[in-house]
Design a protein around this motif. Structure first.
Motif, PDB file in Angstrom:
ATOM      1  N   ASP A  53     -37.493  65.615 -22.355  1.00  0.00           N
ATOM      2  CA  ASP A  53     -37.616  65.806 -20.909  1.00  0.00           C
ATOM      3  C   ASP A  53     -36.686  66.894 -20.383  1.00  0.00           C
ATOM      4  O   ASP A  53     -36.977  67.532 -19.367  1.00  0.00           O
ATOM      5  CB  ASP A  53     -37.344  64.494 -20.181  1.00  0.00           C
ATOM      6  CG  ASP A  53     -38.463  63.482 -20.370  1.00  0.00           C
ATOM      7  OD1 ASP A  53     -39.600  63.909 -20.670  1.00  0.00           O
ATOM      8  OD2 ASP A  53     -38.199  62.276 -20.247  1.00  0.00           O
ATOM      9  N   ALA A  54     -35.583  67.134 -21.057  1.00  0.00           N
ATOM     10  CA  ALA A  54     -34.651  68.177 -20.624  1.00  0.00           C
ATOM     11  C   ALA A  54     -35.208  69.576 -20.834  1.00  0.00           C
ATOM     12  O   ALA A  54     -34.757  70.533 -20.188  1.00  0.00           O
ATOM     13  CB  ALA A  54     -33.325  68.027 -21.367  1.00  0.00           C
ATOM     14  N   HIS A  55     -36.187  69.709 -21.718  1.00  0.00           N
ATOM     15  CA  HIS A  55     -36.747  71.022 -22.039  1.00  0.00           C
ATOM     16  C   HIS A  55     -38.189  71.209 -21.542  1.00  0.00           C
ATOM     17  O   HIS A  55     -38.723  72.317 -21.636  1.00  0.00           O
ATOM     18  CB  HIS A  55     -36.733  71.232 -23.561  1.00  0.00           C
ATOM     19  CG  HIS A  55     -35.366  71.246 -24.166  1.00  0.00           C
ATOM     20  ND1 HIS A  55     -34.599  72.390 -24.262  1.00  0.00           N
ATOM     21  CD2 HIS A  55     -34.614  70.252 -24.698  1.00  0.00           C
ATOM     22  CE1 HIS A  55     -33.444  72.108 -24.826  1.00  0.00           C
ATOM     23  NE2 HIS A  55     -33.426  70.814 -25.103  1.00  0.00           N
ATOM     24  N   ALA A  56     -38.806  70.143 -21.033  1.00  0.00           N
ATOM     25  CA  ALA A  56     -40.252  70.159 -20.762  1.00  0.00           C
ATOM     26  C   ALA A  56     -40.592  70.596 -19.340  1.00  0.00           C
ATOM     27  O   ALA A  56     -41.441  69.993 -18.675  1.00  0.00           O
ATOM     28  CB  ALA A  56     -40.838  68.778 -21.050  1.00  0.00           C
ATOM     29  N   VAL A  57     -39.989  71.667 -18.868  1.00  0.00           N
ATOM     30  CA  VAL A  57     -40.266  72.170 -17.517  1.00  0.00           C
ATOM     31  C   VAL A  57     -41.724  72.591 -17.387  1.00  0.00           C
ATOM     32  O   VAL A  57     -42.416  72.201 -16.436  1.00  0.00           O
ATOM     33  CB  VAL A  57     -39.332  73.348 -17.183  1.00  0.00           C
ATOM     34  CG1 VAL A  57     -39.689  73.950 -15.826  1.00  0.00           C
ATOM     35  CG2 VAL A  57     -37.879  72.896 -17.200  1.00  0.00           C
ATOM     36  N   LEU A  58     -42.205  73.374 -18.321  1.00  0.00           N
ATOM     37  CA  LEU A  58     -43.591  73.845 -18.278  1.00  0.00           C
ATOM     38  C   LEU A  58     -44.554  72.672 -18.416  1.00  0.00           C
ATOM     39  O   LEU A  58     -45.575  72.601 -17.711  1.00  0.00           O
ATOM     40  CB  LEU A  58     -43.839  74.855 -19.394  1.00  0.00           C
ATOM     41  CG  LEU A  58     -45.283  75.352 -19.510  1.00  0.00           C
ATOM     42  CD1 LEU A  58     -45.634  76.267 -18.355  1.00  0.00           C
ATOM     43  CD2 LEU A  58     -45.526  76.059 -20.836  1.00  0.00           C
ATOM     44  N   GLN A  59     -44.251  71.735 -19.298  1.00  0.00           N
ATOM     45  CA  GLN A  59     -45.139  70.601 -19.532  1.00  0.00           C
ATOM     46  C   GLN A  59     -45.308  69.750 -18.267  1.00  0.00           C
ATOM     47  O   GLN A  59     -46.414  69.305 -17.960  1.00  0.00           O
ATOM     48  CB  GLN A  59     -44.612  69.743 -20.686  1.00  0.00           C
ATOM     49  CG  GLN A  59     -44.825  70.340 -22.068  1.00  0.00           C
ATOM     50  CD  GLN A  59     -44.053  71.622 -22.313  1.00  0.00           C
ATOM     51  OE1 GLN A  59     -42.979  71.833 -21.739  1.00  0.00           O
ATOM     52  NE2 GLN A  59     -44.576  72.476 -23.170  1.00  0.00           N
ATOM     53  N   ARG A  60     -44.232  69.559 -17.523  1.00  0.00           N
ATOM     54  CA  ARG A  60     -44.328  68.797 -16.269  1.00  0.00           C
ATOM     55  C   ARG A  60     -45.136  69.559 -15.228  1.00  0.00           C
ATOM     56  O   ARG A  60     -45.935  68.973 -14.492  1.00  0.00           O
ATOM     57  CB  ARG A  60     -42.935  68.461 -15.734  1.00  0.00           C
ATOM     58  CG  ARG A  60     -42.225  67.379 -16.538  1.00  0.00           C
ATOM     59  CD  ARG A  60     -40.981  66.896 -15.800  1.00  0.00           C
ATOM     60  NE  ARG A  60     -39.956  67.934 -15.687  1.00  0.00           N
ATOM     61  CZ  ARG A  60     -39.041  68.172 -16.626  1.00  0.00           C
ATOM     62  NH1 ARG A  60     -39.020  67.460 -17.734  1.00  0.00           N
ATOM     63  NH2 ARG A  60     -38.129  69.112 -16.449  1.00  0.00           N
ATOM     64  N   GLU A  61     -44.931  70.869 -15.165  1.00  0.00           N
ATOM     65  CA  GLU A  61     -45.671  71.683 -14.188  1.00  0.00           C
ATOM     66  C   GLU A  61     -47.172  71.643 -14.463  1.00  0.00           C
ATOM     67  O   GLU A  61     -47.979  71.464 -13.542  1.00  0.00           O
ATOM     68  CB  GLU A  61     -45.159  73.124 -14.226  1.00  0.00           C
ATOM     69  CG  GLU A  61     -45.909  74.085 -13.314  1.00  0.00           C
ATOM     70  CD  GLU A  61     -45.759  73.752 -11.835  1.00  0.00           C
ATOM     71  OE1 GLU A  61     -46.673  74.104 -11.059  1.00  0.00           O
ATOM     72  OE2 GLU A  61     -44.726  73.141 -11.454  1.00  0.00           O
ATOM     73  N   VAL A  62     -47.547  71.799 -15.725  1.00  0.00           N
ATOM     74  CA  VAL A  62     -48.966  71.761 -16.072  1.00  0.00           C
ATOM     75  C   VAL A  62     -49.548  70.382 -15.811  1.00  0.00           C
ATOM     76  O   VAL A  62     -50.663  70.244 -15.295  1.00  0.00           O
ATOM     77  CB  VAL A  62     -49.173  72.178 -17.546  1.00  0.00           C
ATOM     78  CG1 VAL A  62     -50.617  71.936 -17.980  1.00  0.00           C
ATOM     79  CG2 VAL A  62     -48.802  73.645 -17.733  1.00  0.00           C
ATOM     80  N   CYS A  63     -48.797  69.347 -16.138  1.00  0.00           N
ATOM     81  CA  CYS A  63     -49.260  67.980 -15.891  1.00  0.00           C
ATOM     82  C   CYS A  63     -49.501  67.758 -14.399  1.00  0.00           C
ATOM     83  O   CYS A  63     -50.514  67.169 -14.001  1.00  0.00           O
ATOM     84  CB  CYS A  63     -48.242  66.978 -16.426  1.00  0.00           C
ATOM     85  SG  CYS A  63     -48.792  65.263 -16.340  1.00  0.00           S
ATOM     86  N   ASP A  64     -48.593  68.248 -13.561  1.00  0.00           N
ATOM     87  CA  ASP A  64     -48.764  68.109 -12.115  1.00  0.00           C
ATOM     88  C   ASP A  64     -50.031  68.825 -11.647  1.00  0.00           C
ATOM     89  O   ASP A  64     -50.774  68.309 -10.792  1.00  0.00           O
ATOM     90  CB  ASP A  64     -47.561  68.681 -11.382  1.00  0.00           C
ATOM     91  CG  ASP A  64     -46.308  67.816 -11.532  1.00  0.00           C
ATOM     92  OD1 ASP A  64     -46.445  66.639 -11.924  1.00  0.00           O
ATOM     93  OD2 ASP A  64     -45.205  68.336 -11.272  1.00  0.00           O
ATOM     94  N   ARG A  65     -50.287  69.990 -12.195  1.00  0.00           N
ATOM     95  CA  ARG A  65     -51.483  70.743 -11.801  1.00  0.00           C
ATOM     96  C   ARG A  65     -52.757  70.041 -12.275  1.00  0.00           C
ATOM     97  O   ARG A  65     -53.784  70.082 -11.592  1.00  0.00           O
ATOM     98  CB  ARG A  65     -51.409  72.170 -12.349  1.00  0.00           C
ATOM     99  CG  ARG A  65     -50.250  72.969 -11.776  1.00  0.00           C
ATOM    100  CD  ARG A  65     -50.240  74.415 -12.220  1.00  0.00           C
ATOM    101  NE  ARG A  65     -49.054  75.106 -11.725  1.00  0.00           N
ATOM    102  CZ  ARG A  65     -48.962  76.421 -11.563  1.00  0.00           C
ATOM    103  NH1 ARG A  65     -49.980  77.201 -11.878  1.00  0.00           N
ATOM    104  NH2 ARG A  65     -47.844  76.961 -11.093  1.00  0.00           N
ATOM    105  N   LEU A  66     -52.676  69.409 -13.437  1.00  0.00           N
ATOM    106  CA  LEU A  66     -53.829  68.670 -13.931  1.00  0.00           C
ATOM    107  C   LEU A  66     -54.063  67.422 -13.081  1.00  0.00           C
ATOM    108  O   LEU A  66     -55.217  67.071 -12.785  1.00  0.00           O
ATOM    109  CB  LEU A  66     -53.608  68.296 -15.397  1.00  0.00           C
ATOM    110  CG  LEU A  66     -54.798  67.690 -16.142  1.00  0.00           C
ATOM    111  CD1 LEU A  66     -55.969  68.664 -16.190  1.00  0.00           C
ATOM    112  CD2 LEU A  66     -54.400  67.295 -17.564  1.00  0.00           C
ATOM    113  N   LEU A  67     -52.993  66.756 -12.671  1.00  0.00           N
ATOM    114  CA  LEU A  67     -53.124  65.591 -11.804  1.00  0.00           C
ATOM    115  C   LEU A  67     -53.790  65.961 -10.481  1.00  0.00           C
ATOM    116  O   LEU A  67     -54.596  65.188  -9.939  1.00  0.00           O
ATOM    117  CB  LEU A  67     -51.745  64.979 -11.538  1.00  0.00           C
ATOM    118  CG  LEU A  67     -51.120  64.200 -12.699  1.00  0.00           C
ATOM    119  CD1 LEU A  67     -49.631  64.010 -12.458  1.00  0.00           C
ATOM    120  CD2 LEU A  67     -51.808  62.858 -12.879  1.00  0.00           C
TER     121      LEU A  67
END
Length: 306
Positions: free
Chosen positions: A23-37
């Motif tokens: 989670d400390a490194h997953a900035v892009l992964q969270r952003e993409v997940c938010d856009r998919l949501l």
């Protein structure tokens, strides 16, 4: 052995090792997940059962729980440590909490954790209404087989929604590594159009595909490599060269990557592919043959018993 083939044992090991710091490194992964949501806002689906494929540490799973509080929710990942991190997001209520009424009239439904390969789903046919996957399909051993499995477990009218990476992902890093040798150092990613064809071959109806480029910037190459390692996304190609880079090779890699520096920062491009498709009425088999159901009349049933 092709560049696209992955060492799946290495994939599992890498994500298990990365779970604690993911989670400390997953900035892009969270952003993409938010856009998919956000794309779910344009659907009216109210699923009774949701499958989160490649759930990782459960960031997307938690949002799906909030969006569909009454649904059965399954989180599937190949790495046990990732599922352990997901479990920590959904602590089980204690009897004291229940007695004090802190959970309201009903306790939240538990999340079912499934440690399995996305290409071999241990779920019954027609058992899910929404199959969701954010940045996991690029790790599939056989993407077409995975899509067929998703179609199998989706009920008629069910929805598949996903995000994955396209071929231009980490193009700067791929080009820099080419200055060192011809071995694969960056995983291969499937083109948007090929993904659409795979969906149709798997039996899905009306696939919709979109793509956007996202760019992260870094002060130096080591910072980028730390982020990739931190999310478990280092090179897992079966044909990869084993062992660490020597000092000379690393120096040449840094020099090659420096050619991309712009405004004092090194870019890392990610081609993000979004897709969704419907399971349809599921009256046709994968080879195109139509499924016809016969209803035996009451008179014929009585005659059969005579």
């Amino acid at each position: 052995m092709t560049e696209a083939e992955l060492d799946y044992a290495e994939v599992r090991r890498a994500f298990d090792h990365a779970a604690a710091a993911y989670d400390a490194h997953a900035v892009l992964q969270r952003e993409v997940c938010d856009r998919l949501l956000e794309r779910l806002d344009y659907t009216t689906i109210q699923p009774a059962r949701v499958l989160d494929v490649g759930s990782g540490t459960g960031y997307g799973t938690a949002h799906l729980r909030a969006r569909y509080p009454e649904a059965e929710l399954c989180a599937l990942d190949i790495a046990p440590a990732m599922l352990a991190a997901t479990r920590s997001r959904f602590p089980r209520p204690t009897w004291t909490q229940r007695a004090l009424g802190r959970l309201g009239s009903a306790a939240p439904r538990p999340v079912e954790l499934i440690c399995a390969d996305m290409g071999r789903l241990p779920l019954a046919a027609n058992s899910c209404n929404l199959v969701w996957s954010s940045l996991a399909l690029q790790w599939a051993q056989d993407l077409t087989a995975s899509f067929r499995g998703f179609h199998r477990v989706l009920a008629p009218g069910g929805l598949l929604m996903f995000a994955t990476f396209g071929p231009d992902t980490l193009k700067e890093l791929r080009a820099a590594f080419s200055a060192i040798d011809d071995a694969p150092h960056v995983n291969a990613f499937v083109d948007l159009h090929d993904i659409g064809d795979m969906l149709i071959d798997a039996g899905f109806a009306n696939p919709v595909m979109e793509m956007e480029m996202l760019t992260l910037t870094y002060g130096d190459l080591k910072a980028l490599m730390r982020d990739l390692k931190g999310i478990g996304a280092h090179n897992a190609a079966a044909a990869r060269r084993r062992g660490l880079l020597g000092k000379s090779a690393w120096a040449r890699l840094e020099q090659a990557y420096e050619a991309t520096r712009s405004e004092g920062r090194l870019p890392a491009t990610f081609e993000v592919v979004y897709g969704h498709a419907w399971a349809g009425d599921k009256t046709h088999l994968e080879d195109g043959r139509q499924v016809i159901q016969f209803a035996i009349g009451e008179r014929l049933r009585k005659r059969g018993r005579a």
